[in-house]
Every structure is written in C-alpha cells, then in structure tokens.
Write a protein that holds these residues in place. Structure first.
Motif, PDB file in Angstrom:
ATOM      1  N   ILE A  38       0.913  -0.972   0.203  1.00 53.22           N
ATOM      2  CA  ILE A  38       0.038  -0.130  -0.025  1.00 53.22           C
ATOM      3  C   ILE A  38       0.734   1.133  -0.100  1.00 53.22           C
ATOM      4  O   ILE A  38       1.759   1.399   0.870  1.00 53.22           O
ATOM      5  CB  ILE A  38      -0.995   0.277   1.351  1.00 53.22           C
ATOM      6  CG1 ILE A  38      -1.775  -1.255   1.382  1.00 53.22           C
ATOM      7  CG2 ILE A  38      -1.769   1.146   1.190  1.00 53.22           C
ATOM      8  CD1 ILE A  38      -2.692  -1.482   0.193  1.00 53.22           C
ATOM      9  N   CYS A  39       0.575   2.088  -0.974  1.00 51.88           N
ATOM     10  CA  CYS A  39       1.552   3.317  -0.984  1.00 51.88           C
ATOM     11  C   CYS A  39       0.300   4.436  -0.746  1.00 51.88           C
ATOM     12  O   CYS A  39      -0.310   4.438  -1.792  1.00 51.88           O
ATOM     13  CB  CYS A  39       1.991   3.437  -2.457  1.00 51.88           C
ATOM     14  SG  CYS A  39       3.025   5.162  -2.613  1.00 51.88           S
ATOM     15  N   PRO A  40       0.298   5.341   0.211  1.00 53.35           N
ATOM     16  CA  PRO A  40      -0.580   6.446   0.685  1.00 53.35           C
ATOM     17  C   PRO A  40      -0.408   7.578  -0.172  1.00 53.35           C
ATOM     18  O   PRO A  40      -0.747   8.640   0.214  1.00 53.35           O
ATOM     19  CB  PRO A  40      -0.410   6.655   2.079  1.00 53.35           C
ATOM     20  CG  PRO A  40       1.108   6.133   2.494  1.00 53.35           C
ATOM     21  CD  PRO A  40       1.463   5.233   1.368  1.00 53.35           C
ATOM     22  N   PHE A  41       0.396   7.333  -1.355  1.00 56.67           N
ATOM     23  CA  PHE A  41       0.557   8.678  -2.298  1.00 56.67           C
ATOM     24  C   PHE A  41       0.048   8.439  -3.742  1.00 56.67           C
ATOM     25  O   PHE A  41       0.034   7.187  -4.013  1.00 56.67           O
ATOM     26  CB  PHE A  41       2.134   8.904  -2.232  1.00 56.67           C
ATOM     27  CG  PHE A  41       2.663   9.407  -1.048  1.00 56.67           C
ATOM     28  CD1 PHE A  41       2.791  10.613  -0.671  1.00 56.67           C
ATOM     29  CD2 PHE A  41       3.467   8.375  -0.191  1.00 56.67           C
ATOM     30  CE1 PHE A  41       3.358  10.958   0.490  1.00 56.67           C
ATOM     31  CE2 PHE A  41       3.785   8.761   1.081  1.00 56.67           C
ATOM     32  CZ  PHE A  41       3.701   9.816   1.464  1.00 56.67           C
ATOM     33  N   VAL A  78      -5.418   7.513   5.344  1.00 54.45           N
ATOM     34  CA  VAL A  78      -6.368   6.444   4.676  1.00 54.45           C
ATOM     35  C   VAL A  78      -5.524   5.236   4.354  1.00 54.45           C
ATOM     36  O   VAL A  78      -5.762   3.956   4.679  1.00 54.45           O
ATOM     37  CB  VAL A  78      -6.993   6.833   3.338  1.00 54.45           C
ATOM     38  CG1 VAL A  78      -7.786   6.052   2.846  1.00 54.45           C
ATOM     39  CG2 VAL A  78      -8.098   8.290   3.826  1.00 54.45           C
ATOM     40  N   GLY A  79      -4.391   5.422   3.757  1.00 52.74           N
ATOM     41  CA  GLY A  79      -3.602   4.136   3.212  1.00 52.74           C
ATOM     42  C   GLY A  79      -3.059   3.646   4.469  1.00 52.74           C
ATOM     43  O   GLY A  79      -2.923   2.386   4.549  1.00 52.74           O
ATOM     44  N   THR A  80      -2.525   4.462   5.435  1.00 53.49           N
ATOM     45  CA  THR A  80      -1.870   3.985   6.712  1.00 53.49           C
ATOM     46  C   THR A  80      -2.614   3.215   7.458  1.00 53.49           C
ATOM     47  O   THR A  80      -2.295   2.184   7.895  1.00 53.49           O
ATOM     48  CB  THR A  80      -1.304   5.091   7.211  1.00 53.49           C
ATOM     49  OG1 THR A  80      -0.465   5.847   6.454  1.00 53.49           O
ATOM     50  CG2 THR A  80      -0.438   4.428   8.472  1.00 53.49           C
ATOM     51  N   GLY A  90       1.697 -10.782   6.731  1.00 48.76           N
ATOM     52  CA  GLY A  90       2.805 -10.657   5.697  1.00 48.76           C
ATOM     53  C   GLY A  90       2.220 -10.303   4.417  1.00 48.76           C
ATOM     54  O   GLY A  90       3.145 -10.086   3.569  1.00 48.76           O
ATOM     55  N   HIS A  91       1.042 -10.411   3.889  1.00 54.14           N
ATOM     56  CA  HIS A  91       0.693 -10.304   2.826  1.00 54.14           C
ATOM     57  C   HIS A  91       0.157  -8.867   2.404  1.00 54.14           C
ATOM     58  O   HIS A  91      -0.295  -8.550   1.319  1.00 54.14           O
ATOM     59  CB  HIS A  91      -0.496 -11.033   2.414  1.00 54.14           C
ATOM     60  CG  HIS A  91      -0.212 -12.350   2.241  1.00 54.14           C
ATOM     61  ND1 HIS A  91      -0.260 -13.340   3.238  1.00 54.14           N
ATOM     62  CD2 HIS A  91       0.518 -13.180   0.966  1.00 54.14           C
ATOM     63  CE1 HIS A  91       0.245 -14.606   3.036  1.00 54.14           C
ATOM     64  NE2 HIS A  91       0.725 -14.514   1.917  1.00 54.14           N
ATOM     65  N   THR A  92       0.072  -7.997   3.344  1.00 50.02           N
ATOM     66  CA  THR A  92      -0.257  -6.347   3.314  1.00 50.02           C
ATOM     67  C   THR A  92       0.823  -5.649   3.842  1.00 50.02           C
ATOM     68  O   THR A  92       1.113  -5.612   5.080  1.00 50.02           O
ATOM     69  CB  THR A  92      -1.506  -6.099   3.735  1.00 50.02           C
ATOM     70  OG1 THR A  92      -2.584  -6.902   3.262  1.00 50.02           O
ATOM     71  CG2 THR A  92      -2.080  -4.641   3.596  1.00 50.02           C
ATOM     72  N   LEU A  93       1.450  -4.747   3.126  1.00 58.73           N
ATOM     73  CA  LEU A  93       2.541  -4.114   3.570  1.00 58.73           C
ATOM     74  C   LEU A  93       2.300  -2.513   2.989  1.00 58.73           C
ATOM     75  O   LEU A  93       1.626  -2.125   2.584  1.00 58.73           O
ATOM     76  CB  LEU A  93       3.872  -4.435   3.049  1.00 58.73           C
ATOM     77  CG  LEU A  93       4.358  -6.003   3.371  1.00 58.73           C
ATOM     78  CD1 LEU A  93       5.591  -6.160   2.238  1.00 58.73           C
ATOM     79  CD2 LEU A  93       4.371  -6.530   4.687  1.00 58.73           C
ATOM     80  N   LEU A  94       3.150  -1.615   4.091  1.00 58.49           N
ATOM     81  CA  LEU A  94       3.129  -0.156   3.814  1.00 58.49           C
ATOM     82  C   LEU A  94       4.189   0.431   3.332  1.00 58.49           C
ATOM     83  O   LEU A  94       5.409   0.032   3.786  1.00 58.49           O
ATOM     84  CB  LEU A  94       2.547   0.643   5.038  1.00 58.49           C
ATOM     85  CG  LEU A  94       2.529   2.223   5.064  1.00 58.49           C
ATOM     86  CD1 LEU A  94       1.360   2.568   4.375  1.00 58.49           C
ATOM     87  CD2 LEU A  94       2.446   2.376   6.449  1.00 58.49           C
ATOM     88  N   TYR A  95       4.202   1.124   2.024  1.00 56.09           N
ATOM     89  CA  TYR A  95       5.219   1.787   1.769  1.00 56.09           C
ATOM     90  C   TYR A  95       5.311   3.234   2.038  1.00 56.09           C
ATOM     91  O   TYR A  95       4.561   3.965   1.426  1.00 56.09           O
ATOM     92  CB  TYR A  95       5.393   1.677   0.216  1.00 56.09           C
ATOM     93  CG  TYR A  95       6.803   2.168  -0.392  1.00 56.09           C
ATOM     94  CD1 TYR A  95       7.944   1.101  -0.602  1.00 56.09           C
ATOM     95  CD2 TYR A  95       7.191   3.292  -0.637  1.00 56.09           C
ATOM     96  CE1 TYR A  95       9.109   1.349  -0.991  1.00 56.09           C
ATOM     97  CE2 TYR A  95       8.321   4.033  -1.197  1.00 56.09           C
ATOM     98  CZ  TYR A  95       9.312   2.736  -1.288  1.00 56.09           C
ATOM     99  OH  TYR A  95      10.585   3.266  -1.865  1.00 56.09           O
TER     100      TYR A  95
END
Length: 328
Positions: A38-41, A78-80, A90-95
């Motif tokens: 997930i990229c919150p940008f 929202v993304g965070t 481990g199948h959903t990560l944050l960038y």
C-alpha cells in the motif's frame, strides 16, 4: 523439552486463540498469495515510482508478485490505516515516508497508533532536499539568502508541497536553525504546482525533493544554493551541501520505509527484510534510484528501521509543534 505432546500444544493454542503454527512454519508457507504494497501517495509521484521499482524487484526474490496499491486521502492517513487494520500475515505492507513520523503531531484523533500498530521492516533509502531560488533573486549563496531573510522579515515567500509534508518540515527546520527567520509559507497541492510560481518570481525559495528540482537548476531556470545530503548530487556537482555552504548540522530529507502490521510473524518480517536488502544491493535498482535521487540503504535490520523511525519522530514532532503546523 516440553512434557506436552505436539497435538496437545496445538489444541491448547487453538483454545487460547493463538496461531497453531510452530516457529518458522508461518514463514515457510509465506507468501501463498500476491503481496499488496500500500502506497498512501498518488500514482505517478516520486514515492509511488520508487515503491513500484521495489515491488517489481521483489518479484525476483519471492515466490509471489508484489502489487502496489495506491490508497490516498487525509494525507497518508487512509492508506496507513488500511495497513494497520490488515491481516497480520505479511501479505499487506505499507510503503511510507517521513510522513509516518509526524502523524501523531499532525492528527490528534487517529484511529491507529503509528508506532504500536506497525512493525518497521526495512529502511529503503533517503532522498535529499535541494534549496532553489528564483534565478533573478539577488542572493547567489546560502549566506546571502539568510542575510536577506534576516534583514527583511516577512517580505519573502517560500513554497511547499502541502502543510506537514517533507518540504514544509525541511523548510521550517532550515528557517529555525538559520536564526528563527520569518518567511511566508505558501502551501500547494504537491510540488508541481509550486514550480511555475518559483519561475515567475511569486516564490522566492523552494526547498524541494532533489529529484523534482535537478532539471530546473541544470537548465538555469532556477538557481540551486544547497543540497541537504552529506554529499553533493552527481547531477549538480557545483551545488554545495548545506555544511559546505555554511550550515553544518542541518539535516533534512525524506525517506522511504516498508512497514508491516504489528503482530506479523517475526520470521516473515525477517524474510521480507532480507529480500528488500537483496534488491537494494542490485545494480539495476540502484541505477533507477539514482535517477530519482534516492540513496538506497541496504543492510539494515528491522530493529535498525524501528530505531530510525523513533529518531525521526523525536526530531520532527517538535518542529511541527513549534511551527504550529496544522493540516488542511
């Protein structure tokens, strides 16, 4: 050795609501589906581009592909939040970027905790900032710029990509360390809309992410006075660092980090960290990162990433409060 047979341990774990996997079993099965990064940008921006490069490279290290998903809104909230609430498998990560370090200072009613709800996986890299001025502005060096700002408080403007963003934070830190200088802040919706006003003189100064300003300085459309990294940019060898220009101790940059939801199995976090470090060492990714002025940071552990985040929060939260920064 335990006096309980394995089947009893599994039954006890299930009764307690705990995972029935033995140590390493979760990592052995992971990943068994595509990984969402997930990229919150917004798509197409410098953070999104870097995230996609990392995701593509990770496909060569892992048995499943990594897919970037842009989730924007309320800054990066929202993304965070989506990652904080995601399954801890481990199948959903944050960038994310430096924006993660100031969430608590900017938003007082978050539905998640930026520290307690996340496990830093790896620091991907740092991105220096480039201080630019309008090409017709009389200041040709950093000391001359500081002197003008000091002599004429409140008479000049600087632009940012938005309240509380990396550009705004870096500029406020600069003004603070240069002697509590008073320069008017003009926030924009991203860096791109600010550049025309720098070119036409409506803005005096723009301390922007380096990758967004290199070409304008190269072409002579703007003048570069200093870069915030510990070394000069190879694309702009004549632009000094802040230390070389007379401001030792000034450090400002944005950075990229991969985080997982808290509670993600430690073995999965370790394996992810190793995979990210492997791609950060690759010549192909380093070459692409150089184009974005991202300086990769391979070799760090999840604990190193956590320590980095803690230090950044301790550095930037006071800046947010002292400058009275609020989100729109």
């Amino acid at each position: 050795m335990s006096k309980f047979p394995r089947r009893d341990l599994l039954r006890l774990s299930a009764a307690a609501g705990l995972p029935a996997a033995w140590p390493g079993q979760a990592a052995a099965a992971w990943p068994d589906q595509p990984i969402r990064l997930i990229c919150p940008f917004a798509a197409g921006g410098p953070t999104d581009v870097a995230a996609r490069l990392v995701a593509e490279a990770l496909g060569s290290q892992l048995p499943q592909r990594v897919v970037v998903e842009n989730r924007t809104g309320s800054g990066v909230v929202v993304g965070t939040e989506a990652v904080a609430r995601a399954p801890r498998d481990g199948h959903t990560l944050l960038y994310n970027t430096i924006a993660h370090a100031v969430l608590r200072a900017l938003f007082h009613n978050l539905s998640f905790d930026p520290v307690a709800d996340f496990r830093p996986v790896a620091l991907v890299g740092t991105v220096p900032m480039l201080l630019m001025v309008n090409r017709d502005f009389p200041a040709r060096t950093l000391p001359e710029l500081v002197a003008l700002f000091r002599d004429k408080p409140g008479q000049f403007n600087y632009g940012s990509s938005g309240n509380g963003g990396a550009v705004h934070l870096a500029t406020e830190l600069f003004l603070r360390q240069a002697g509590q200088l008073r320069v008017n802040h003009i926030p924009y919706r991203g860096s791109a809309p600010a550049m025309p006003d720098l070119l036409n003189g409506n803005l005096t100064m723009f301390l922007n992410v380096a990758s967004d300003g290199i070409e304008s300085v190269r072409s002579g459309a703007t003048r570069g006075l200093a870069v915030s990294g510990d070394r000069r940019l190879p694309q702009l060898p004549d632009v000094p660092t802040f230390a070389e220009a007379g401001m030792p101790g000034y450090e400002a940059y944005t950075w990229h980090m991969v985080l997982a939801p808290a509670g993600t199995p430690a073995a999965v976090v370790t394996r992810l960290n190793e995979a990210i470090n492997a791609v950060l060492r690759s010549d192909a990714l380093q070459q692409r990162f150089a184009e974005l002025s991202v300086q990769p940071r391979p070799g760090g552990t999840p604990e190193d990433a956590a320590a980095w985040l803690k230090a950044e929060m301790e550095k930037w939260e006071p800046v947010v409060r002292a400058a009275g920064i609020v989100v729109n």
